[in-house]
Design a protein around this motif. Structure first.
Motif, PDB file in Angstrom:
ATOM      1  N   LYS A   1       0.835  -1.210   0.000  1.00 13.51           N
ATOM      2  CA  LYS A   1       0.000   0.000   0.000  1.00 13.51           C
ATOM      3  C   LYS A   1       0.864   1.252   0.000  1.00 13.51           C
ATOM      4  O   LYS A   1       0.560   2.238  -0.684  1.00 13.51           O
ATOM      5  N   GLU A   2       1.966   1.201   0.748  1.00 12.40           N
ATOM      6  CA  GLU A   2       2.880   2.347   0.792  1.00 12.40           C
ATOM      7  C   GLU A   2       3.534   2.581  -0.560  1.00 12.40           C
ATOM      8  O   GLU A   2       3.676   3.728  -1.008  1.00 12.40           O
ATOM      9  N   LYS A   3       3.916   1.494  -1.219  1.00 14.39           N
ATOM     10  CA  LYS A   3       4.593   1.589  -2.516  1.00 14.39           C
ATOM     11  C   LYS A   3       3.614   1.736  -3.677  1.00 14.39           C
ATOM     12  O   LYS A   3       4.027   1.930  -4.828  1.00 14.39           O
ATOM     13  N   LYS A   4       2.306   1.567  -3.383  1.00 15.54           N
ATOM     14  CA  LYS A   4       1.246   1.713  -4.387  1.00 15.54           C
ATOM     15  C   LYS A   4       1.409   0.720  -5.539  1.00 15.54           C
ATOM     16  O   LYS A   4       1.318   1.086  -6.725  1.00 15.54           O
ATOM     17  N   VAL A   5       1.672  -0.540  -5.175  1.00 13.21           N
ATOM     18  CA  VAL A   5       1.774  -1.586  -6.189  1.00 13.21           C
ATOM     19  C   VAL A   5       0.645  -2.603  -5.996  1.00 13.21           C
ATOM     20  O   VAL A   5       0.045  -2.697  -4.924  1.00 13.21           O
ATOM     21  N   TYR A   6       0.366  -3.341  -7.051  1.00  9.52           N
ATOM     22  CA  TYR A   6      -0.650  -4.389  -6.993  1.00  9.52           C
ATOM     23  C   TYR A   6      -0.088  -5.590  -6.243  1.00  9.52           C
ATOM     24  O   TYR A   6       1.065  -5.989  -6.435  1.00  9.52           O
ATOM     25  N   LEU A   7      -0.924  -6.182  -5.377  1.00  8.58           N
ATOM     26  CA  LEU A   7      -0.516  -7.360  -4.616  1.00  8.58           C
ATOM     27  C   LEU A   7      -1.715  -8.284  -4.456  1.00  8.58           C
ATOM     28  O   LEU A   7      -2.810  -7.840  -4.100  1.00  8.58           O
ATOM     29  N   ALA A   8      -1.512  -9.577  -4.722  1.00  5.81           N
ATOM     30  CA  ALA A   8      -2.599 -10.549  -4.564  1.00  5.81           C
ATOM     31  C   ALA A   8      -2.032 -11.929  -4.283  1.00  5.81           C
ATOM     32  O   ALA A   8      -0.894 -12.252  -4.641  1.00  5.81           O
ATOM     33  N   GLU A   9      -2.860 -12.743  -3.633  1.00  7.43           N
ATOM     34  CA  GLU A   9      -2.511 -14.135  -3.366  1.00  7.43           C
ATOM     35  C   GLU A   9      -3.069 -15.015  -4.480  1.00  7.43           C
ATOM     36  O   GLU A   9      -4.243 -14.917  -4.844  1.00  7.43           O
ATOM     37  N   ALA A  10      -2.225 -15.899  -5.001  1.00  4.31           N
ATOM     38  CA  ALA A  10      -2.604 -16.746  -6.128  1.00  4.31           C
ATOM     39  C   ALA A  10      -3.208 -18.065  -5.655  1.00  4.31           C
ATOM     40  O   ALA A  10      -2.686 -19.141  -5.943  1.00  4.31           O
ATOM     41  N   ILE A  11      -4.312 -17.976  -4.909  1.00  2.00           N
ATOM     42  CA  ILE A  11      -5.025 -19.197  -4.554  1.00  2.00           C
ATOM     43  C   ILE A  11      -6.098 -19.395  -5.621  1.00  2.00           C
ATOM     44  O   ILE A  11      -7.158 -18.768  -5.609  1.00  2.00           O
ATOM     45  N   TRP A  12      -5.806 -20.254  -6.566  1.00  3.77           N
ATOM     46  CA  TRP A  12      -6.528 -20.301  -7.841  1.00  3.77           C
ATOM     47  C   TRP A  12      -8.016 -20.565  -7.709  1.00  3.77           C
ATOM     48  O   TRP A  12      -8.809 -20.091  -8.529  1.00  3.77           O
ATOM     49  N   THR A  13      -8.454 -21.294  -6.689  1.00  2.96           N
ATOM     50  CA  THR A  13      -9.872 -21.608  -6.568  1.00  2.96           C
ATOM     51  C   THR A  13     -10.722 -20.364  -6.332  1.00  2.96           C
ATOM     52  O   THR A  13     -11.915 -20.354  -6.633  1.00  2.96           O
ATOM     53  N   ARG A  14     -10.135 -19.321  -5.801  1.00  5.98           N
ATOM     54  CA  ARG A  14     -10.865 -18.073  -5.586  1.00  5.98           C
ATOM     55  C   ARG A  14     -11.204 -17.385  -6.910  1.00  5.98           C
ATOM     56  O   ARG A  14     -12.152 -16.594  -6.977  1.00  5.98           O
TER      57      ARG A  14
END
Length: 316
Positions: free
Chosen positions: A110-123
């Motif tokens: 959030k501080e660096k303003k970059v995209y971040l996500a967890e790759a739990i494919w079933t979601r």
């Protein structure tokens, strides 16, 4: 858009094959701990760049998204490296070793303003919505019970049995069971309670987790490193039951009446590997200027990590 893969193991191979089967996506680079391994991987999968260190990949301004494919014991340090260099990140599950690491990484992104996500494919898979639509259709009436499981014979793998590698059934397999329960029964449960069998090395070898809901619903999820299970998820209702063939990667969803007669079958759309959905959403979010996934928001990632921390603490 250019994707870089951090790590060159088995899961990276699957992702490389996925990217190469997609349109408007380019497998741009791969990084390993040695240049030799990265070069072999790059040549095999047609990546333009091969790096013998993770730092080199993180420093490459041509990368639009870095997919982290290393063991989950290393996710924290590798996400930190990428985010410090301003890179968008899609990281394999389990997201981190614990919730405090997850909290720190989320704050940094959030501080660096970059995209971040967890790759739990079933979601990200369409099966998620297909199952929920069936549940909501009342085809088997009121549903009060869910049983699901995910187990493999993996007790001989170092990354599974070593505490220092964040081993155990929960972080590797249970994370899918927990997400399956949450996706289809929700989060307003009491507890949960669990029964566990620990290994000689001090990690959980198998466990059954029970989720009790205020409205009387009950969900049970079982995971083990000692043998291959049927991997099914079954919802029991007044007029029959819904059977999902594999909670980790559904292909068919069948509905039976109380006489065990098949009354409906849904086939999940054909896929490259199943990883394409998380890639598509990540790139779509990045194009739209979003900093997290809609299918797996960072608040949900943190929630699941906190839940797993709570369970593991109760086993000590």
């Amino acid at each position: 858009m250019n994707i870089g893969i951090l790590g060159a193991g088995n899961i990276a191979e699957v992702m490389a094959n996925t990217i190469n089967g997609m349109e408007d996506v380019n497998l741009y680079a791969v990084a390993s701990r040695t240049y030799e391994k990265a070069a072999v991987f790059a040549q095999k999968h047609g990546a333009a760049r091969a790096y013998g260190s993770y730092e080199e990949l993180a420093e490459d301004d041509s990368v639009d998204l870095i997919y982290i494919a290393t063991p989950h014991s290393h996710h924290f340090q590798h996400m930190k490296l990428c985010i410090e260099h301003g890179r968008n990140v899609l990281c394999e599950k389990a997201f981190t070793e614990n919730s405090s690491q997850a909290e720190e990484i989320i704050a940094m992104a959030k501080e660096k303003k970059v995209y971040l996500a967890e790759a739990i494919w079933t979601r990200y898979m369409p099966s998620r919505h297909m199952i929920n639509e069936l549940i909501e259709s009342d085809i088997i009436g009121k549903i009060k019970t869910l049983n699901c499981n995910l187990s493999y014979s993996i007790a001989d793998k170092e990354r599974i049995i070593r505490p220092e590698l964040a081993g155990g059934a929960l972080l590797d397999l249970g994370v899918y069971g927990i997400n399956f329960v949450i996706m289809h029964f929700g989060k307003d449960f009491i507890g949960p309670e669990a029964s566990v069998v620990m290994t000689e090395t001090g990690v959980d070898g198998q466990e059954t987790i029970i989720f009790k809901y205020p409205d009387g619903k009950l969900a049970v999820s079982t995971h083990s490193i000692y043998g291959r299970s049927d991997r099914r998820g079954i919802f029991y209702g007044e007029k029959g039951y819904i059977e999902v063939d594999n909670i980790n990667n559904p292909h068919t969803i069948k509905v039976y009446d109380c006489g065990d007669a098949l009354i409906k079958q849904l086939n999940v759309p054909a896929q490259i590997t199943g990883y394409e959905y998380e890639i598509r959403e990540s790139l779509d979010m990045i194009r739209r200027g979003k900093k997290e996934s809609e299918s797996m928001p960072l608040s949900e990632t943190l929630y699941v990590m906190e839940l797993m921390d709570k369970l593991r603490k109760s086993w000590l």
